[in-house]
Design a protein around this motif. Structure first.
Motif, mmCIF file in Angstrom:
data_model
loop_
_atom_site.group_PDB
_atom_site.id
_atom_site.type_symbol
_atom_site.label_atom_id
_atom_site.label_comp_id
_atom_site.label_asym_id
_atom_site.label_seq_id
_atom_site.Cartn_x
_atom_site.Cartn_y
_atom_site.Cartn_z
ATOM 1 N N THR A 1 25.550 33.641 49.344
ATOM 2 C CA THR A 1 26.562 34.811 49.677
ATOM 3 C C THR A 1 27.422 34.337 50.814
ATOM 4 O O THR A 1 28.730 34.596 50.789
ATOM 5 C CB THR A 1 25.990 36.021 49.948
ATOM 6 N N GLY A 2 27.100 33.750 51.973
ATOM 7 C CA GLY A 2 27.811 33.497 53.022
ATOM 8 C C GLY A 2 28.994 32.468 52.678
ATOM 9 O O GLY A 2 29.993 32.417 53.050
ATOM 10 N N LYS A 3 28.554 31.454 51.848
ATOM 11 C CA LYS A 3 29.388 30.281 51.453
ATOM 12 C C LYS A 3 30.491 31.033 50.368
ATOM 13 O O LYS A 3 31.640 30.640 50.445
ATOM 14 C CB LYS A 3 28.721 29.278 50.268
ATOM 15 N N LEU A 4 30.195 31.822 49.530
ATOM 16 C CA LEU A 4 31.017 32.620 48.728
ATOM 17 C C LEU A 4 32.091 33.445 49.404
ATOM 18 O O LEU A 4 33.247 33.400 49.012
ATOM 19 C CB LEU A 4 30.014 33.461 47.823
ATOM 20 N N LEU A 5 31.684 34.232 50.499
ATOM 21 C CA LEU A 5 32.545 34.924 51.133
ATOM 22 C C LEU A 5 33.342 34.194 52.028
ATOM 23 O O LEU A 5 34.653 34.263 52.162
ATOM 24 C CB LEU A 5 31.705 35.823 52.167
ATOM 25 N N ASP A 6 32.886 32.979 52.516
ATOM 26 C CA ASP A 6 33.867 31.990 53.066
ATOM 27 C C ASP A 6 34.721 31.396 52.332
ATOM 28 O O ASP A 6 35.928 31.521 52.837
ATOM 29 C CB ASP A 6 32.828 30.836 53.651
ATOM 30 N N ARG A 7 34.620 31.098 51.017
ATOM 31 C CA ARG A 7 35.528 30.660 50.291
ATOM 32 C C ARG A 7 36.698 31.693 49.734
ATOM 33 O O ARG A 7 38.009 31.709 49.613
ATOM 34 C CB ARG A 7 34.891 30.180 48.817
ATOM 35 N N LEU A 8 36.219 32.918 49.853
ATOM 36 C CA LEU A 8 36.880 34.344 49.461
ATOM 37 C C LEU A 8 38.104 34.348 50.593
ATOM 38 O O LEU A 8 39.062 34.709 50.394
ATOM 39 C CB LEU A 8 36.280 35.485 49.058
ATOM 40 N N PHE A 9 37.694 34.349 51.768
ATOM 41 C CA PHE A 9 38.397 34.532 53.015
ATOM 42 C C PHE A 9 39.071 33.362 53.737
ATOM 43 O O PHE A 9 39.194 33.345 54.943
ATOM 44 C CB PHE A 9 37.654 35.476 54.025
#
Length: 50
Positions: A41-49
């Motif tokens: 989840t952290g990696k996904l949010l990092d990519r989004l923002f």
């Protein structure tokens, strides 16, 4: 010693204590799954923002 180093040490100790607690309760698999889900989840949010 800086505040960041103290915080890092405290977080590391709390992770270890959580692992020990999970081992005593017999919920190691659940803990590993939650940790992997949190990292994903952290990696996904990092990519989004970015």
């Amino acid at each position: 010693m800086s505040i960041n180093k103290i915080r890092s040490v405290l977080y590391t100790v709390s992770k270890i204590l959580g692992d020990v607690s999970a081992a005593k309760k017999g919920t190691v698999g659940k803990r590993v799954a939650r940790r992997m889900a949190g990292k994903a989840t952290g990696k996904l949010l990092d990519r989004l923002f970015k």
